[in-house]
Design a protein around this motif. Structure first.
Motif, PDB file in Angstrom:
ATOM      1  N   GLU A  62       0.902  -1.303  -0.123  1.00 46.93           N
ATOM      2  CA  GLU A  62      -0.020  -0.138   0.128  1.00 46.93           C
ATOM      3  C   GLU A  62       0.888   1.436  -0.060  1.00 46.93           C
ATOM      4  O   GLU A  62       0.812   2.253  -0.659  1.00 46.93           O
ATOM      5  CB  GLU A  62      -0.918   0.194   1.290  1.00 46.93           C
ATOM      6  CG  GLU A  62      -1.929  -1.191   1.269  1.00 46.93           C
ATOM      7  CD  GLU A  62      -2.969  -0.923   0.378  1.00 46.93           C
ATOM      8  OE1 GLU A  62      -3.341   0.488   0.250  1.00 46.93           O
ATOM      9  OE2 GLU A  62      -3.595  -1.923  -0.340  1.00 46.93           O
ATOM     10  N   TYR A 112       1.329   4.139  -2.841  1.00 43.05           N
ATOM     11  CA  TYR A 112       1.219   5.446  -2.554  1.00 43.05           C
ATOM     12  C   TYR A 112       2.493   6.386  -3.202  1.00 43.05           C
ATOM     13  O   TYR A 112       2.074   7.427  -3.782  1.00 43.05           O
ATOM     14  CB  TYR A 112       0.954   5.888  -1.064  1.00 43.05           C
ATOM     15  CG  TYR A 112       0.789   7.153  -0.713  1.00 43.05           C
ATOM     16  CD1 TYR A 112      -0.664   7.462  -0.547  1.00 43.05           C
ATOM     17  CD2 TYR A 112       1.396   7.996  -0.257  1.00 43.05           C
ATOM     18  CE1 TYR A 112      -1.017   8.713  -0.049  1.00 43.05           C
ATOM     19  CE2 TYR A 112       0.988   9.200   0.203  1.00 43.05           C
ATOM     20  CZ  TYR A 112      -0.114   9.552   0.224  1.00 43.05           C
ATOM     21  OH  TYR A 112      -0.697  10.904   0.576  1.00 43.05           O
ATOM     22  N   PHE A 157      -6.340   9.900  -2.474  1.00 43.82           N
ATOM     23  CA  PHE A 157      -6.917   8.606  -2.102  1.00 43.82           C
ATOM     24  C   PHE A 157      -7.973   8.466  -1.003  1.00 43.82           C
ATOM     25  O   PHE A 157      -8.059   9.668  -0.367  1.00 43.82           O
ATOM     26  CB  PHE A 157      -5.578   7.763  -1.351  1.00 43.82           C
ATOM     27  CG  PHE A 157      -4.547   6.999  -2.162  1.00 43.82           C
ATOM     28  CD1 PHE A 157      -4.513   5.917  -2.507  1.00 43.82           C
ATOM     29  CD2 PHE A 157      -3.674   7.941  -2.800  1.00 43.82           C
ATOM     30  CE1 PHE A 157      -3.725   5.406  -3.264  1.00 43.82           C
ATOM     31  CE2 PHE A 157      -2.582   7.304  -3.490  1.00 43.82           C
ATOM     32  CZ  PHE A 157      -2.888   6.153  -3.851  1.00 43.82           C
ATOM     33  N   PRO A 193      -5.655   7.681   2.553  1.00 41.09           N
ATOM     34  CA  PRO A 193      -4.294   7.667   2.465  1.00 41.09           C
ATOM     35  C   PRO A 193      -3.481   7.217   3.403  1.00 41.09           C
ATOM     36  O   PRO A 193      -3.772   7.047   4.737  1.00 41.09           O
ATOM     37  CB  PRO A 193      -4.046   9.398   2.599  1.00 41.09           C
ATOM     38  CG  PRO A 193      -5.273   9.948   2.556  1.00 41.09           C
ATOM     39  CD  PRO A 193      -6.240   8.766   3.056  1.00 41.09           C
ATOM     40  N   GLU A 226      -3.626  15.345   0.848  1.00 38.86           N
ATOM     41  CA  GLU A 226      -3.823  14.744  -0.476  1.00 38.86           C
ATOM     42  C   GLU A 226      -3.950  16.192  -1.379  1.00 38.86           C
ATOM     43  O   GLU A 226      -3.218  16.114  -2.504  1.00 38.86           O
ATOM     44  CB  GLU A 226      -4.883  14.144  -0.577  1.00 38.86           C
ATOM     45  CG  GLU A 226      -4.967  12.701   0.180  1.00 38.86           C
ATOM     46  CD  GLU A 226      -3.891  11.763  -0.288  1.00 38.86           C
ATOM     47  OE1 GLU A 226      -2.895  11.652   0.351  1.00 38.86           O
ATOM     48  OE2 GLU A 226      -3.922  11.314  -1.635  1.00 38.86           O
TER      49      GLU A 226
END
Ligand SMILES: Nc1ncnc2c1ncn2[C@@H]1O[C@H](COP(=O)(O)OP(=O)(O)OP(=O)(O)O)[C@@H](O)[C@H]1O
Ligand SMILES: [Mg+2]
Lengths: 456, 250
Positions: free
Chosen positions: A392, A396, B84, B87, B155
C-alpha cells in the motif's frame, strides 16, 4: 565435491596450535593476561567449536569459518605504513577522539590522550595491564565467562591486546571516542581482540566502533569486550560493521551496570560474510536503564546472528531491545533475545521487539524470544514480525511519480529509521544514513577515504 | 483526455467493474456517486495503476496513450493524480523528502532541473497557504498521526504541488469540517483550467456546491447506470439510491 568437517578435529587442531604458541603468548604478555590462559583453553576444549547442536549457536554454523587455514597474529605486527594514512574515516563534522587498531592490536602511534580530560586513559590493553595492573586485574575477565561460551574461552586463551578505556569518577567526555578496527594482513588471518571499558561513578562517554576489512583475505575475527558501568554513569556504544563477504566475525560484548546508570548500544551491520554478535547486559543496580538496538542489512549469502541476553538482577529498572533486519537475495539472519528477570528484581519493564523485512523468497530469518521471569511484579513484552515491503505504501509513493526502485529504497530507509534515530550523535547518524543509502543502492558503503577500494 | 471503454475489472476472481464507459474532455468536471461498495474506489485505483486488479476486458486511453501499459509512476508523471480515499501512513519517510522527491521526479520527467532546497521550500510555503496546511504537519512522516481531515488536506496539498492534468478525488470531502471543505474546494478550483480535468467521487451533494460538475454519474454494481447534469446530485441527495436500485433490478 564436499568436505566433511569434523568438529573434534577442528578443536584438536586449535589445541595443537595453542600448545605451540603458548610460550610465545606468555612471554610477551603481562601477568594478569597470562593467568587465565590455561583454564580458558581447557574451557574451550571442553565446549569445542560450537555446532548447530549447541543451544546458543544453533542458528550460526561457525565450522566452515574455522575449517580454513589462518595465520595467527600472536605478535604485534611490524608495519611499514601508517594506518592513519591509508585509512581515514571521513565522516564530515564527526569530531572524535580517534584511535586505530590493526588486526586486534592497538596501533602504537595513536595519540588520543592529547584532547582527553585529565585522568582518562585510552590506549593499549597490554600496556595498561603493565601500567595499571590492579585496575585492569580487577575487571579483566570479570564478565566474560570462559565456561559459558567457547569463543570467549578461546579469546581469553589467545588474547594479547585490544583497547582499554578508563573514565574516572565524574568525568564527562563530550566528544565521542572512535575506535577503528582494521583488518589487513598479508594472508588469511585469525584475529583476536580483547577490550576493556571502565566507567567509574558518574562518568559519561560515547564510543563508536568501526569494523573494517582493508583487503580481500579471509579473516576470522574473535573479539571480546567487557564494559563496566558504575553508578550514575552513562555509556553509549555504537558499532558499525562493514567487513567484506569473506570475513567471519564473532563479537562478544559484556556489560555490567550499577545503580542509576544508563547504557545504549546500537549495532549496525552493513556488510560482512558471517557476523555473530553476542551481547549480554547485566543490570545490577536499581533505577538503571539499558537500551539495546540493532540494524542489519544482508544480501547475497551473508549471515548475521544477533544473540542478546538482558539480565535484570535488581528492581526498578528498564530494558528495551529493538532489532531490525532487512534481508535480500539468499541471505539469512537470526535473532535470539533473552530476558532474564531474577527473583528479587521487582518493578521491571522489559521490552523486546524484532522486525524483519524479507525482500526475496530465498532469504531466511529465524527469531526466538526467550523470557525467564522469576519475579512477579514485572512488565514484559516481546514481539517479532517477518514481513515484506508494504505494498500500500509502495503504491502511494509510486502514485506520486516516484520510481519503484526509489520508492522501495525510501521504504527500507523508513524501516531502518526507528533504529537509526536512536543514534544520538547527529553527524554519525547522518553518516550512517548515507552509508545505508549507498548500501541499499548496491554501492560499496565504505568510507570514501579508504585507500583500498576493494570490490567486495 | 480520458476515454474508458467497456472496462471490466475483477479482484481475486470476483468481478467488481463490469463494462464502464466514460469520456472526459479537457476542462470538464465529472462527479461519480453511488452506494457503498459499488466500485468507485476500484475505478479510481485502476486509473492510478494499482496492480492487484485484473483487467478482464476493455480499454483506457489517456491523452491518446494506452493507460493500462503505463506504470503508476509514469501515469503520475504524465499528469494523473489520485487523492486517496484512505491515505496510508508511512512512518519513517519524512514528508519533506517525500514531497521533494515527488516534485523533482515530475520535473525530471519534463526535462526540467530539480528544485534546490530553497526553491522547494518556497514552493511548499506557497502551496501550504493555498490549502491552509499546518506547518507542523510537514515536519512529520508521511501522514503519520494525521487526523482524518488532515490526511485529506494533505492529499490536496500534494495535488497543488504536482499540478496534475487529471485529478481523481476519491471522497476527499469525507471527514472534512465545513471550513476545511471550502478550503479544499478552493484548492481544487485553483487548479482548474481549460486543459485540466477532474473526477470527483463523493457521497454528498454539498461538495458539488463548491466544485461544480459538468456531469454526474451514478455507479451501481460496477456499471454506470445513470448520467446527467449537476441536477442529478440534488435528486440523489433528496431521494437516496432506492429508485436507482429499483430501476436496475434484473
Ligand atoms: N482487495 C479486495 N479484495 C476483495 N474485494 C475487494 C477488494 N477491493 C475491493 N473489493 C470489493 O469491491 C467492491 C467495490 O469496492 P470499492 O472500494 O471500489 O467501493 P466504493 O464504491 O469505493 O465504496 P465506498 O463508497 O464505500 O468507498 C466492494 O464490494 C469491495 O468489498
Ligand atoms: Mg470508495
Amino acid at each position: 565435491m564436499s568436505v566433511l568437517i569434523d568438529n573434534t578435529d577442528l578443536t584438536l587442531r586449535l589445541a595443537g596450535h595453542f600448545r605451540e604458541a603458548e610460550a610465545l603468548l606468555a612471554s610477551g604478555s603481562p601477568e594478569l593476561m597470562n593467568l587465565p590462559r590455561k583454564k580458558a583453553f581447557q574451557d574451550f576444549i571442553a565446549q569445542g567449536i560450537p555446532t548447530r547442536k549447541s543451544e546458543n549457536y544453533k542458528y550460526t554454523n561457525l565450522q566452515p569459518a574455522f575449517a580454513r587455514e589462518y595465520h595467527f597474529l600472536h605478535q604485534r605486527p611490524k608495519i611499514d605504513f601508517k594506518p592513519g594514512e591509508i585509512f581515514r574515516c571521513d565522516v564530515p563534522q564527526l569530531d572524535t577522539h580517534l584511535v586505530i587498531l590493526l588486526n586486534g592490536w592497538y596501533y602504537e602511534e595513536n595519540s588520543p590522550l592529547a584532547g582527553l580530560p585529565d585522568g582518562v586513559f585510552l590506549g593499549s590493553l597490554e600496556e595498561a595491564a603493565r601500567k595499571y595492573p590492579e585496575l585492569v586485574a580487577q575487571h579483566y575477565g570479570s564478565l566474560a565467562e570462559t565456561v559459558a561460551d567457547p569463543l570467549v574461552a578461546l579469546n581469553t586463551a589467545l588474547a594479547r591486546d585490544g583497547y582499554f578505556l578508563y573514565v574516572p569518577k565524574n568525568v564527562r567526555i563530550d566528544k565521542p571516542i572512535q575506535v577503528i578496527n582494521l583488518l589487513l594482513a598479508d594472508s588469511d588471518a585469525y584475529v583476536t581482540q580483547r577490550n576493556l571499558v571502565v566507567a567509574e561513578p558518574g562518568a559519561e562517554v560515547k564510543l563508536i566502533l568501526c569494523d573494517h576489512t582493508l583487503n580481500l583475505n579471509n579473516y576470522l575475527n574473535n573479539s571480546v569486550t567487557e564494559i563496566l558501568i558504575d553508578e550514575n554513569a552513562s555509556v553509549d556504544y555504537y558499532t558499525i560493521q562493514n567487513q567484506h563477504n569473506q570475513s567471519a566475525s564473532v563479537n562478544s560484548v559484556y556489560i555490567r551496570q550499577m545503580e542509576n546508570s544508563h547504557v545504549t548500544t546500537n549495532t549496525i551491520s552493513l556488510h560482512g560474510g558471517l557476523i555473530r554478535n553476542n551481547l549480554k547486559v547485566i543490570i545490577d543496580g536499581e533505577n538503571s536503564e539499558a537500551n539495546v538496538y540493532g540494524m542489519t542489512f544482508l544480501d547475497r549469502k551473508q549471515h548475521v546472528d544477533n544473540f542478546t541476553q538482558i539480565v535484570h538482577a535488581k528492581p526498578h529498572c528498564q530494558s528495551n531491545q529493538l532489532y531490525k533486519n532487512v534481508l535480500d537475495e539468499e541471505s539469512s539472519g537470526a535473532f535470539t533475545g533473552q530476558i532474564y528477570v531474577m527473583r528479587d528484581a521487582q518493578k521491571i519493564n522489559a521490552y523486546q521487539r524484532n522486525n524483519n523485512l524479507l525482500l526475496t523468497d530465498k532469504a531466511l530469518m529465524q527469531t526466538k524470544p526467550q523470557l525467564i521471569i522469576e519475579a512477579d511484579d514485572v512488565k514484559c513484552s516481546h514481539g517479532a514480525t517477518i514481513g515484506q515491503i508494504d505494498e500500500e505504501a509502495l503504491f502511494y509513493l509510486r502514485a506520486r511519480g516516484i520510481e519503484e526502485k526509489q520508492a522501495r529504497l525510501m521504504l527500507m530507509n523508513a524501516f531502518a529509521y526507528e533504529v537509526i534515530r536512536q543514534v544520538k550523535v547527529e553527524p554519525l547518524r547522518d553518516r550512517i544514513n548515507e552509508l545505508i543509502e549507498k548500501r541499499l543502492r548496491g554501492e560499496i558503503s565504505r568510507c570514501h577515504e579508504c585507500a583500498y577500494h576493494c570490490n567486495c | 483526455m480520458l476515454s474508458i471503454k467497456n472496462l471490466c475489472v475483477s479482484i481475486e476472481g470476483k468481478e467488481i467493474l463490469n463494462g464502464i464507459n466514460l469520456e472526459i474532455n479537457p476542462g470538464e468536471v465529472h462527479a461519480i456517486m453511488g452506494p457503498n461498495g459499488s466500485g468507485k474506489s476500484t475505478l479510481a485505483n485502476v486509473l492510478a495503476g494499482k496492480e492487484e486488479y485484473e483487467i478482464t476486458d476493455g480499454e483506457i486511453y489517456y491523452l491518446g496513450e494506452n493507460l493500462l501499459e503505463l506504470s503508476p509512476e509514469d501515469r503520475a508523471r504524465k499528469g494523473i493524480f489520485l487523492s486517496f480515499q484512505y491515505p496510508v501512513e508511512i512512518p519513517g519517510v519524512p514528508m519533506i523528502n517525500f514531497l521533494k522527491t515527488a516534485v523533482n521526479e515530475h520535473r525530471k520527467f519534463k526535462g526540467e532541473k530539480p528544485l534546490t532546497a530553497g526553491e522547494f521550500l518556497k514552493l511548499m510555503r506557497e502551496k501550504k497557504q493555498l490549502v491552509e496546511m499546518d506547518t507542523e504537519l510537514t515536519n512529520r512522516s508521511v501522514n503519520e498521526g494525521f487526523s482524518g481531515g488532515e490526511k485529506k488536506k494533505n492529499e490536496i496539498f500534494q495535488m497543488a504541488l504536482l499540478q496534475p492534468r487529471l485529478a481523481i478525488l476519491d471522497e476527499t470531502d469525507s471527514g472534512l469540517d465545513i471550513d476545511a471543505l471550502k478550503t479544499v474546494a478552493h484548492g481544487v478550483n485553483a487548479l482548474r483550467s481549460p486543459e485540466n480535468s477532474t473526477i470527483v467521487v463523493t457521497h454528498y451533494q454539498r461538495l458539488l456546491d463548491y466544485i461544480v460538475p459538468d456531469h454526474v454519474h451514478v455507479l451501481y454494481k460496477g456499471r454506470i447506470v445513470k448520467s446527467a447534469g449537476k441536477e442529478l446530485a440534488f435528486e440523489l441527495e433528496e431521494k437516496g439510491y432506492d429508485w436507482i436500485k429499483k430501476e436496475n433490478e434484473d
